[in-house]
Scaffold this motif. Structure first.
Motif, short mmCIF file in Angstrom:
data_model
loop_
_atom_site.label_atom_id
_atom_site.label_comp_id
_atom_site.label_asym_id
_atom_site.label_seq_id
_atom_site.Cartn_x
_atom_site.Cartn_y
_atom_site.Cartn_z
N GLU A 280 1.64 -7.65 3.54
CA GLU A 280 0.60 -8.59 3.09
C GLU A 280 0.48 -8.54 1.57
N LEU A 281 0.52 -7.34 1.02
CA LEU A 281 0.47 -7.17 -0.44
C LEU A 281 1.67 -7.83 -1.10
N LEU A 282 2.85 -7.65 -0.52
CA LEU A 282 4.04 -8.29 -1.07
C LEU A 282 3.92 -9.81 -1.05
N SER B 269 6.67 -4.24 -6.53
CA SER B 269 6.91 -3.66 -5.21
C SER B 269 7.69 -2.35 -5.34
N ASN B 270 8.64 -2.30 -6.25
CA ASN B 270 9.38 -1.06 -6.49
C ASN B 270 8.48 0.04 -7.06
N GLU B 271 7.60 -0.34 -7.98
CA GLU B 271 6.66 0.63 -8.56
C GLU B 271 5.77 1.24 -7.48
N GLU C 266 5.86 9.48 5.42
CA GLU C 266 5.95 8.53 6.52
C GLU C 266 4.91 7.43 6.29
N ILE C 267 5.29 6.21 6.58
CA ILE C 267 4.37 5.08 6.44
C ILE C 267 4.12 4.54 7.85
N THR C 268 2.85 4.49 8.23
CA THR C 268 2.51 4.03 9.58
C THR C 268 2.84 2.54 9.73
N PRO C 269 3.03 2.08 10.97
CA PRO C 269 3.27 0.64 11.17
C PRO C 269 2.16 -0.23 10.61
N GLU C 270 0.91 0.22 10.74
CA GLU C 270 -0.20 -0.55 10.19
C GLU C 270 -0.11 -0.63 8.67
N ALA C 271 0.22 0.48 8.04
CA ALA C 271 0.36 0.49 6.58
C ALA C 271 1.50 -0.42 6.14
N LYS C 272 2.58 -0.44 6.91
CA LYS C 272 3.69 -1.35 6.58
C LYS C 272 3.21 -2.80 6.64
N PHE C 273 2.41 -3.12 7.63
CA PHE C 273 1.85 -4.46 7.74
C PHE C 273 1.04 -4.80 6.48
N TYR C 274 0.16 -3.87 6.05
CA TYR C 274 -0.66 -4.12 4.86
C TYR C 274 0.21 -4.20 3.60
N TYR C 275 1.29 -3.42 3.56
CA TYR C 275 2.20 -3.48 2.43
C TYR C 275 2.86 -4.87 2.36
N HIS D 278 3.11 -13.98 -8.72
CA HIS D 278 3.96 -13.47 -9.80
C HIS D 278 5.34 -14.11 -9.71
N SER D 279 6.07 -14.00 -10.77
CA SER D 279 7.47 -14.43 -10.72
C SER D 279 8.22 -13.49 -9.76
N PRO D 280 9.34 -13.94 -9.21
CA PRO D 280 10.09 -13.06 -8.31
C PRO D 280 10.50 -11.73 -8.97
N GLU D 281 10.87 -11.80 -10.24
CA GLU D 281 11.27 -10.58 -10.95
C GLU D 281 10.10 -9.61 -11.09
N LYS D 282 8.95 -10.14 -11.45
CA LYS D 282 7.75 -9.30 -11.62
C LYS D 282 7.29 -8.75 -10.27
N ALA D 283 7.34 -9.56 -9.23
CA ALA D 283 6.96 -9.11 -7.89
C ALA D 283 7.91 -8.00 -7.41
#
Length: 115
Positions: free
Chosen positions: A21-23, A39-41, A10-19, A30-35
């Protein structure tokens, strides 16, 4: 043969927010392909915790919460990594991701983010 124990993740709502931000950072730098690949990794790594959640190291900066937090690292670039911070609820067989924390950030901020 013993059946492998699985946990739910489970990913908390706060963690989703930080994710997200990271995205945002990844898509700016990064290029869209690399990003997309990065994100998948990251998410693939998160969901591998269902089989072996205890492999992460203890995050000692969060000891004051009296809930043991662990983290695993995901490499973003040659110089940047992100800490995927989580707790384990053994009774419910649940992994709770609480933060995606860039290692280049000030470590003091981790105490305010990862509850």
């Amino acid at each position: 043969m013993e059946k492998e124990q699985k946990y739910t993740v489970e990913i908390t709502p706060e963690a989703k927010f930080y994710y997200f931000e990271l995205l945002e950072y990844l898509y700016k730098t990064h290029s869209p392909e690399k990003a997309d690949l990065k994100s998948n990794e990251i998410m693939n790594l998160v969901y591998t915790l269902d089989k072996n959640p205890f492999r992460g190291r203890i995050e000692s900066k969060l000891d004051f919460l009296e809930i043991k937090h662990r983290f695993i690292l995901c490499k973003i670039t040659n110089r940047k990594e992100v800490k995927i911070i989580y707790t384990i609820n053994e009774n419910q067989k649940k992994i709770i991701v609480t933060d995606f924390f860039g290692t280049e950030m000030d470590d003091k901020k981790i105490e305010k983010r990862s509850y």
